[in-house]
Motif scaffolding. Structure first.
Motif, PDB file in Angstrom:
ATOM      1  N   TYR A 213      12.440   5.925   2.801  1.00 25.93           N
ATOM      2  CA  TYR A 213      11.383   6.490   3.634  1.00 25.93           C
ATOM      3  C   TYR A 213      10.595   5.386   4.335  1.00 25.93           C
ATOM      4  O   TYR A 213      10.319   4.330   3.758  1.00 25.93           O
ATOM      5  N   ALA A 214      10.218   5.656   5.564  1.00 24.46           N
ATOM      6  CA  ALA A 214       9.301   4.791   6.290  1.00 24.46           C
ATOM      7  C   ALA A 214       7.872   5.150   5.872  1.00 24.46           C
ATOM      8  O   ALA A 214       7.606   6.272   5.428  1.00 24.46           O
TER       9      ALA A 214
ATOM     10  N   ASP B 254      12.426  -0.066  -5.538  1.00 24.97           N
ATOM     11  CA  ASP B 254      11.018   0.322  -5.590  1.00 24.97           C
ATOM     12  C   ASP B 254      10.751   1.327  -6.696  1.00 24.97           C
ATOM     13  O   ASP B 254       9.841   1.153  -7.504  1.00 24.97           O
ATOM     14  N   LEU B 255      11.537   2.402  -6.727  1.00 24.07           N
ATOM     15  CA  LEU B 255      11.325   3.473  -7.704  1.00 24.07           C
ATOM     16  C   LEU B 255      12.666   3.983  -8.205  1.00 24.07           C
ATOM     17  O   LEU B 255      13.626   4.085  -7.429  1.00 24.07           O
ATOM     18  N   LEU B 256      12.705   4.304  -9.474  1.00 24.61           N
ATOM     19  CA  LEU B 256      13.905   4.907 -10.066  1.00 24.61           C
ATOM     20  C   LEU B 256      13.489   6.177 -10.785  1.00 24.61           C
ATOM     21  O   LEU B 256      12.599   6.159 -11.648  1.00 24.61           O
ATOM     22  N   LEU B 257      14.138   7.290 -10.438  1.00 27.14           N
ATOM     23  CA  LEU B 257      13.808   8.589 -11.014  1.00 27.14           C
ATOM     24  C   LEU B 257      14.994   9.093 -11.814  1.00 27.14           C
ATOM     25  O   LEU B 257      16.138   9.111 -11.331  1.00 27.14           O
ATOM     26  N   GLU B 258      14.704   9.487 -13.052  1.00 29.36           N
ATOM     27  CA  GLU B 258      15.697  10.082 -13.947  1.00 29.36           C
ATOM     28  C   GLU B 258      16.974   9.242 -14.040  1.00 29.36           C
ATOM     29  O   GLU B 258      18.069   9.766 -14.210  1.00 29.36           O
ATOM     30  N   GLU B 259      16.825   7.945 -13.912  1.00 36.24           N
ATOM     31  CA  GLU B 259      17.897   6.971 -14.125  1.00 36.24           C
ATOM     32  C   GLU B 259      19.067   7.088 -13.152  1.00 36.24           C
ATOM     33  O   GLU B 259      20.107   6.467 -13.362  1.00 36.24           O
ATOM     34  N   PHE B 260      18.885   7.844 -12.065  1.00 40.69           N
ATOM     35  CA  PHE B 260      20.002   7.949 -11.118  1.00 40.69           C
ATOM     36  C   PHE B 260      19.554   7.993  -9.654  1.00 40.69           C
ATOM     37  O   PHE B 260      20.336   7.704  -8.757  1.00 40.69           O
TER      38      PHE B 260
ATOM     39  N   VAL C 245      14.529   5.528  -4.998  1.00 37.89           N
ATOM     40  CA  VAL C 245      13.670   5.823  -3.850  1.00 37.89           C
ATOM     41  C   VAL C 245      13.117   4.494  -3.337  1.00 37.89           C
ATOM     42  O   VAL C 245      12.429   3.778  -4.067  1.00 37.89           O
ATOM     43  N   GLU C 246      13.441   4.167  -2.099  1.00 39.67           N
ATOM     44  CA  GLU C 246      12.980   2.928  -1.480  1.00 39.67           C
ATOM     45  C   GLU C 246      12.004   3.261  -0.353  1.00 39.67           C
ATOM     46  O   GLU C 246      12.219   4.215   0.407  1.00 39.67           O
ATOM     47  N   VAL C 247      10.943   2.478  -0.274  1.00 39.82           N
ATOM     48  CA  VAL C 247       9.955   2.642   0.788  1.00 39.82           C
ATOM     49  C   VAL C 247      10.030   1.408   1.672  1.00 39.82           C
ATOM     50  O   VAL C 247       9.735   0.297   1.236  1.00 39.82           O
ATOM     51  N   ASP C 248      10.460   1.588   2.907  1.00 37.58           N
ATOM     52  CA  ASP C 248      10.669   0.465   3.812  1.00 37.58           C
ATOM     53  C   ASP C 248       9.374   0.094   4.521  1.00 37.58           C
ATOM     54  O   ASP C 248       8.700   0.953   5.080  1.00 37.58           O
TER      55      ASP C 248
ATOM     56  N   ILE D  94       0.822  -1.204   0.000  1.00 36.80           N
ATOM     57  CA  ILE D  94       0.000   0.000   0.000  1.00 36.80           C
ATOM     58  C   ILE D  94       0.861   1.261   0.000  1.00 36.80           C
ATOM     59  O   ILE D  94       0.530   2.253  -0.651  1.00 36.80           O
ATOM     60  N   VAL D  95       1.981   1.224   0.713  1.00 44.36           N
ATOM     61  CA  VAL D  95       2.805   2.425   0.785  1.00 44.36           C
ATOM     62  C   VAL D  95       3.470   2.711  -0.554  1.00 44.36           C
ATOM     63  O   VAL D  95       3.714   3.872  -0.908  1.00 44.36           O
ATOM     64  N   GLU D  96       3.736   1.675  -1.365  1.00 46.80           N
ATOM     65  CA  GLU D  96       4.262   1.925  -2.707  1.00 46.80           C
ATOM     66  C   GLU D  96       3.203   2.586  -3.578  1.00 46.80           C
ATOM     67  O   GLU D  96       3.508   3.494  -4.360  1.00 46.80           O
ATOM     68  N   VAL D  97       1.954   2.132  -3.460  1.00 48.60           N
ATOM     69  CA  VAL D  97       0.868   2.772  -4.203  1.00 48.60           C
ATOM     70  C   VAL D  97       0.754   4.234  -3.797  1.00 48.60           C
ATOM     71  O   VAL D  97       0.616   5.128  -4.647  1.00 48.60           O
TER      72      VAL D  97
END
Length: 301
Positions: free
Chosen positions: A247-248, A204-210, A213-216, A175-178
């Motif tokens: 991010y938590a 989890d997420l990759l922005l602008e190829e560098f 972003v991980e959501v724990d 849910i937190v990824e959504v």
């Protein structure tokens, strides 16, 4: 299992017809009041410890649905609604959120709408990302076909429903990824989800190829092995030229402005010093004999 145990099993409330269909005699039912069951109205038995949404559903000859049924199916939702959401084909009763359309057969033994109806009601009732989280989890956990949702909601011309359908991303694993994806979309920040990067693993997420972003989740670092694995991933990300923000869940939910501000600040680094990041590693360095290689990654289908 006697009638009282059965009544406890089905949430503490049941109709006479349900108890009889389960194989109990009227003599069994006649003993229930002496065992603590009450009859608030004819044909309904209820225990002191019962599911209030079930009691409301039986009282109004309806089925628990939408956000009120999320917990029963294990669908992703942050908190239960203040008012019960019920599915019924009549206009009687007040004090609950009414969903009039029932398309599928309900739960066989509990007053709960089918998971398909639960999701369809949520898509038309809740705002994103609550609606999309329930839909994605229903598809991932219960195999509800995405095409079925599109077909059933095709006649709905409301913008929220159409936007929610468009924003469904089945790559989200929690849910937190959504919620994080929705946060980025609403602020116009492009991303790719569940990206596999060689030497690092799936992020989890990759922005602008560098920027990773991980959501724990709540089980993050629940043991030493998971701690070592995440430290190794962080180190590998840095060695390969990526930046990482973690991010938590509570930060995503209660401090979204901070999350967006930090992400935008890091993205600005790319514009100020692009040569530091993986997208520019393809440029050959002075005096090199050939071009450098760009880190490879692939999306999960």
């Amino acid at each position: 299992m006697d009638a009282l145990q059965y009544l406890e099993k089905v949430g503490g409330v049941a109709r006479t017809g349900q108890l009889l269909a389960a194989g109990y005699s009227r003599r069994d039912l006649a003993r229930l009041p002496s065992q603590g069951a009450k009859q608030p109205r004819r044909g309904i038995f209820i225990l002191a410890e019962h599911r209030p949404e079930f009691a409301t559903a039986l009282r109004y000859n309806s089925y628990v649905s939408c956000a009120s049924a999320a917990e029963h199916y294990g669908l992703w939702i942050r908190k239960a609604p203040e008012l019960h959401h019920l599915a019924c084909n009549h206009g009687h009763g007040t004090g609950f959120v009414r969903h009039r359309t029932i398309r599928f057969d309900p739960h066989p033994s509990l007053p709960i709408a089918a998971v398909e109806d639960v999701v369809l009601h949520a898509m038309a009732c809740l705002e994103a990302p609550a609606s999309t989280a329930m839909a994605v989890s229903a598809i991932r956990l219960h195999g509800v076909p995405l095409d079925l949702l599109k077909e059933q909601l095709r006649g709905d011309r409301s913008r929220p429903v159409l936007n929610a359908l468009k924003d469904l991303d089945l790559r989200a694993e929690s849910i937190v990824e959504v919620d994080t994806q929705h946060l980025l979309r609403t602020h116009g920040i492009a991303f790719d989800a569940q990206v596999a990067i060689p030497g690092i693993g799936r992020v989890d997420l990759l922005l602008e190829e560098f920027l990773i972003v991980e959501v724990d989740g709540f089980a993050f670092h629940s043991d030493r092995k998971s701690l070592r694995n995440d430290l190794a991933r962080n180190n590998a990300s840095t060695i390969n030229g990526y930046l990482v923000l973690r991010y938590a869940p509570e930060v995503i939910w209660f401090e979204p402005e901070r999350v967006i501000a930090e992400i935008r600040a890091v993205l600005e680094l790319r514009r100020d010093a692009p040569a530091q990041f993986p997208g520019d590693l393809a440029r050959p360095s002075p005096g090199s004999s050939g071009p450098a290689t760009l880190p490879r990654f692939q999306n999960r289908s």
